[in-house]
Design an enzyme around this catalytic site. Structure first.
Site: not given
Ligand code: OSB
Ligand code: MG
Length: 377
Positions: A144, A169-171, A196, A221, A246, A270, A298, A300
């Site tokens: 991510s 996965k690109l934010k 995402d 996402e 999510d 999650k 996840g 983090l």
């Molecule tokens: O939306 O998946 C998410 C981290 C913090 C809050 C929301 C998200 C995320 C991640 C983390 O994408 C992914 C990871 O745990 O490596």
């Molecule tokens: Mg997410």
């Protein structure tokens, strides 16, 4: 023989509750904000000479969802933990009458339930995956990637591809979407790519989301609000690309509504967001019955939460790569003795002993603990 002797259960003698803070190697930027450290409550339930461990995934402030660390600490300390310390439970399901009557607070409930699953699996001498019903020694994972300039993102994708991660996965966020996806797709035409949005878009942004249809994404996402399902269905009808939910999926009933209305074709599970393993499995099963794939998200997490995620992701319908990449991508040092490192996009299921299969590095834990307390009967 008394029922207590037939099913003695585990008496929870005490609970150790901490707040831990691990510095992040690189700031993690998503549409709702920037994280420079991972701060989380850590819960250790003790009984029958065994310890069950879990970490909670709420943020210090209500950034991702509504829960906060201060609120969760008060709820755990004053309400949930006094209700379970000093009592016996023969299985994690026996916690439900204590947890489920309280509204919301799923992340706080989850940390209690997850720590007990670990304790229970350890008491049975079994790996967590076995009591959850999973199989296999590895789970497929991707990365991510937080919001960053295009050049930085291209370098990060290139590293992840070289390391063999199974998906990138690109934010994305308003103003940081089509151009970045276009640049990555141009350089990596064949990789499994997703985005995402962490809720940054609205119905008025339909054209921007439709523009993403051009890049063969595996899914988009959570484009819309954290508490929305209905409008996601409208957007999904207007998109070629699958929507993955999510934030919007807090329960199996939410998952059912999302599938019935066509709001998503993929679900991110999650375990913390949905209140624990019982609900995570119910969502998994609901999706499996409809032929909808799931993957393990996840937050983090440290090695403790990552270990829980990996065991969960061994269930059969986790058919898309999860977010539990190597801990060393985030932290210089973890609080577990066992490194959780993926190789060629496969994360080994930790099996150093029963339960979650990782152990606490107590010395380093002491060094990164901001607060510690003990709840006794
Ligand atoms: O939306 O998946 C998410 C981290 C913090 C809050 C929301 C998200 C995320 C991640 C983390 O994408 C992914 C990871 O745990 O490596
Ligand atoms: Mg997410």
């Amino acid at each position: 023989m008394s029922p207590a002797r037939l099913r003695p259960g585990i008496r929870i003698e005490s609970a150790e509750l901490r707040i831990v803070s691990l510095p992040l190697l690189t700031p993690f930027v998503i549409s709702t904000g920037t994280m420079t450290a991972k701060t989380f409550p850590l819960l250790i339930l003790k009984g029958e000479g065994i310890e069950g461990v879990a970490e909670a995934v709420m943020d210090p402030t209500p950034d991702y969802l509504e829960e906060t660390i201060p609120g969760a600490m008060a709820f755990l300390r004053e309400v949930l933990l006094p209700q379970i310390v000093g009592k016996r439970f023969a299985s994690p399901y026996e916690l439900q009458p204590i947890l489920s009557p309280w509204r919301g607070n799923r992340m706080a409930k989850a940390v209690v339930e997850m720590a007990f699953w670990d304790l229970w699996a350890k008491s049975l001498g079994l790996p967590l995956k076995a009591v959850l019903g999973g199989t296999g020694d590895h789970v497929s994972v991707g990365v991510s990637l937080g919001i960053a300039p295009i050049e930085t993102t291209l370098e990060r994708v290139s590293t992840a591809v070289e390391q063999g991660y199974k998906r990138n996965k690109l934010k994305i966020a308003q103003g940081h979407d089509v151009r970045i996806v276009e640049a990555v797709r141009a350089e990596f035409p064949d990789i499994k790519l997703t985005v995402d949005a962490n809720t940054d878009y609205g119905l008025a942004d339909l054209a921007k989301l439709q523009a993403l249809d051009a890049f063969a994404l595996d899914y988009i996402e959570q484009p819309l609000a954290h508490d929305d399902i209905h409008d996601h269905a409208k957007v999904q009808r207007a998109l070629k690309t699958a929507i993955c939910l999510d934030e919007s999926i807090r329960s199996a009933s939410d998952a059912r509504k999302a599938l019935e209305t066509g709001a998503a074709r993929v679900i991110n599970i999650k375990v913390g967001r949905v209140g624990g393993f019982a609900e995570a499995r119910a969502i998994h099963d609901t999706c499996a019955a409809s032929g909808v794939p799931v993957w393990c998200g996840g937050m983090l997490e440290s090695g403790i939460g990552r270990a829980h995620n990996i065991h969960l992701a061994t269930l059969a319908n986790f058919t898309k790569p999860g977010d539990t990449s190597s801990a060393s991508r985030y932290f210089a040092r973890d609080i577990t003795n066992e490194p959780l490192e993926a190789s060629n996009g496969e994360m080994p299921v930790p099996v150093n002993g029963p339960g979650i299969g990782v152990t606490l590095d107590r010395d380093y834990l002491a060094a990164v603990t901001d607060h510690a307390e003990e709840i006794t009967a």
